[in-house]
Design a protein around this motif. Structure first.
Motif, PDB file in Angstrom:
ATOM      1  N   SER A  42       1.035  -1.229  -0.047  1.00 31.65           N
ATOM      2  CA  SER A  42       0.598   0.363  -0.137  1.00 31.65           C
ATOM      3  C   SER A  42       1.317   1.517  -0.491  1.00 31.65           C
ATOM      4  CB  SER A  42      -0.898   0.072   1.716  1.00 31.65           C
ATOM      5  OG  SER A  42      -0.113   0.175   2.437  1.00 31.65           O
ATOM      6  N   SER A  43       0.666   2.012  -0.682  1.00 28.42           N
ATOM      7  CA  SER A  43       1.169   3.643  -0.202  1.00 28.42           C
ATOM      8  C   SER A  43       1.724   4.004   1.804  1.00 28.42           C
ATOM      9  CB  SER A  43       0.452   4.472  -0.870  1.00 28.42           C
ATOM     10  OG  SER A  43      -1.014   5.201  -0.327  1.00 28.42           O
ATOM     11  N   ARG A  44       1.185   3.221   2.027  1.00 30.76           N
ATOM     12  CA  ARG A  44       1.122   3.711   3.109  1.00 30.76           C
ATOM     13  C   ARG A  44       2.399   2.445   3.397  1.00 30.76           C
ATOM     14  NH1 ARG A  44      -2.472   2.729   8.725  1.00 30.76           N
ATOM     15  NH2 ARG A  44      -0.431   3.626  10.657  1.00 30.76           N
ATOM     16  N   ARG A  47       5.464   4.248   1.897  1.00 28.98           N
ATOM     17  CA  ARG A  47       5.919   5.493   2.417  1.00 28.98           C
ATOM     18  C   ARG A  47       6.728   5.377   3.605  1.00 28.98           C
ATOM     19  NH1 ARG A  47       1.132   8.239   0.816  1.00 28.98           N
ATOM     20  NH2 ARG A  47       0.025   7.426   2.854  1.00 28.98           N
ATOM     21  N   ARG A  72       1.938   1.491 -10.123  1.00 24.37           N
ATOM     22  CA  ARG A  72       0.361   1.609  -9.053  1.00 24.37           C
ATOM     23  C   ARG A  72       1.080   2.795  -8.504  1.00 24.37           C
ATOM     24  NH1 ARG A  72      -1.478   0.976  -4.947  1.00 24.37           N
ATOM     25  NH2 ARG A  72      -0.166  -0.833  -4.230  1.00 24.37           N
ATOM     26  N   LEU A  73       2.326   2.062  -7.623  1.00 28.78           N
ATOM     27  CA  LEU A  73       2.193   3.371  -6.342  1.00 28.78           C
ATOM     28  C   LEU A  73       2.667   5.011  -6.860  1.00 28.78           C
ATOM     29  CD1 LEU A  73       4.262   1.570  -4.145  1.00 28.78           C
ATOM     30  CD2 LEU A  73       2.636   2.590  -3.259  1.00 28.78           C
ATOM     31  N   CYS A  74       3.416   5.303  -8.055  1.00 30.57           N
ATOM     32  CA  CYS A  74       4.004   5.818  -8.292  1.00 30.57           C
ATOM     33  C   CYS A  74       2.518   7.061  -8.780  1.00 30.57           C
ATOM     34  CB  CYS A  74       5.012   6.053  -9.728  1.00 30.57           C
ATOM     35  SG  CYS A  74       6.199   5.725  -9.684  1.00 30.57           S
ATOM     36  N   GLU A  75       1.084   6.413  -9.201  1.00 22.20           N
ATOM     37  CA  GLU A  75       0.370   6.892  -9.608  1.00 22.20           C
ATOM     38  C   GLU A  75      -0.717   7.902  -7.838  1.00 22.20           C
ATOM     39  OE1 GLU A  75      -4.027   6.133 -12.257  1.00 22.20           O
ATOM     40  OE2 GLU A  75      -2.457   4.714 -12.309  1.00 22.20           O
ATOM     41  N   GLU A  76      -0.965   6.633  -7.291  1.00 20.81           N
ATOM     42  CA  GLU A  76      -1.282   7.129  -6.016  1.00 20.81           C
ATOM     43  C   GLU A  76      -0.692   8.300  -5.236  1.00 20.81           C
ATOM     44  OE1 GLU A  76      -1.881   3.690  -3.369  1.00 20.81           O
ATOM     45  OE2 GLU A  76      -3.127   2.235  -4.839  1.00 20.81           O
ATOM     46  N   LEU A  77       0.625   8.024  -5.984  1.00 22.91           N
ATOM     47  CA  LEU A  77       1.718   9.268  -4.860  1.00 22.91           C
ATOM     48  C   LEU A  77       1.729  10.326  -5.141  1.00 22.91           C
ATOM     49  CD1 LEU A  77       3.787   6.512  -3.360  1.00 22.91           C
ATOM     50  CD2 LEU A  77       1.907   7.639  -2.048  1.00 22.91           C
ATOM     51  N   ARG A  78       1.296  10.302  -6.295  1.00 23.37           N
ATOM     52  CA  ARG A  78       1.548  11.456  -7.534  1.00 23.37           C
ATOM     53  C   ARG A  78       2.788  11.782  -7.775  1.00 23.37           C
ATOM     54  NH1 ARG A  78      -3.824  15.335  -5.092  1.00 23.37           N
ATOM     55  NH2 ARG A  78      -5.507  13.758  -5.915  1.00 23.37           N
ATOM     56  N   HIS A 101       3.319   0.095 -18.916  1.00 24.07           N
ATOM     57  CA  HIS A 101       3.188   1.247 -18.582  1.00 24.07           C
ATOM     58  C   HIS A 101       3.727   2.974 -19.503  1.00 24.07           C
ATOM     59  CE1 HIS A 101       0.939  -0.910 -15.299  1.00 24.07           C
ATOM     60  NE2 HIS A 101       2.403  -1.439 -15.462  1.00 24.07           N
TER      61      HIS A 101
END
Length: 247
Positions: A42-44, A47, A72-78, A101
């Motif tokens: 997960s992004s959490r 991080r 996917r993480l890059c997208e979530e974390l912008r 991608h």
């Protein structure tokens, strides 16, 4: 004791496999049940590693699952990956998967032959000044990281995917004469599902040093191990064992 039922802790083979010939020759039955699955962090969770992706000018991939998790993480974390980013992959198949991608032909992509040393060779003197991010999993052992460390390259590694134990409670492990384990996470899964697991008369096959270590720590006795010079694969190791232990 005669071996009749063997459990392989992996997905069933999609094409013809050597296990079919072993079944025909020795009359044994194979079942294929993966003991764990790979899931993206997960992004959490990501991080918590305190890794800044954009601090790096090159990414190293060794599996498709880490590629999916990375983007996917890059997208979530912008996080917007610049077109100047370089990609180093262990194999051509992994490199080609990047097309899912990114626009492949517009990026700087390099790949090896499956070995850590081949990735280092691709870097050579031309790319040695890059700052590398090695995308890894939580599974034990990473030859890529070790090779980068020995080469003196500037790198950081980050976990992008994790192993999650499958629900094995509907599987009677004691009904198998032999169980083949390929990963330390297989051992972890057994004891997460059955905290008081006792092997009884079930014999275990281990593939790889990391599995041997995990089994030793868990107190599981190894009856057969691979790879060896005589048995480079699990199938060959099983064939030799069955041949030498015919009833």
């Amino acid at each position: 004791m005669t071996v009749k039922n063997i459990l392989i802790s992996q997905q069933p083979p999609k094409a013809a496999s050597p296990y079919s010939a072993i079944t025909e020759k020795y009359g044994v039955n194979f079942d294929f049940i993966p003991f764990f699955t790979i899931e993206p962090l997960s992004s959490r969770e990501f991080r918590a590693q305190r890794v800044n992706i954009l601090d790096h000018s090159a990414i190293v991939f060794s599996a498709r699952s880490t590629i999916d998790a990375f983007f996917r993480l890059c997208e979530e974390l912008r996080v917007k990956i610049p077109e100047t980013m370089k990609y180093f992959c262990t194999t051509e198949a992994v490199a080609m998967y990047l097309q899912k991608h990114i626009v492949y032909r517009k990026r700087k992509i390099f790949f090896g032959d499956g070995t850590a040393s081949s990735v280092i060779s691709q870097i050579g003197s031309k790319h040695k000044d890059e700052t590398f991010l090695i995308a890894t999993s939580d599974l034990a052992g990473n030859d890529i990281t070790k090779a980068f460390q020995e080469s003196g390259l500037k790198y950081e590694s980050a976990i992008f995917v994790k192993s999650v134990s499958q629900d094995l409670k509907g599987t009677d492990l004691s009904s198998y004469d032999m169980i083949v384990l390929y990963n330390p996470s297989d051992v972890k899964s057994i004891y997460e599902n059955y905290p008081d697991f006792k092997p009884g008369s079930t014999r275990f096959v281990a593939y790889g040093k990391s599995v041997l270590k995990a089994m030793d720590e868990a107190g599981l006795e190894v009856a057969v191990s691979a790879p060896t010079p005589e048995a480079p694969s699990v199938a060959k190791a099983l064939e030799l064992y069955l041949e030498n232990n015919r009833g």
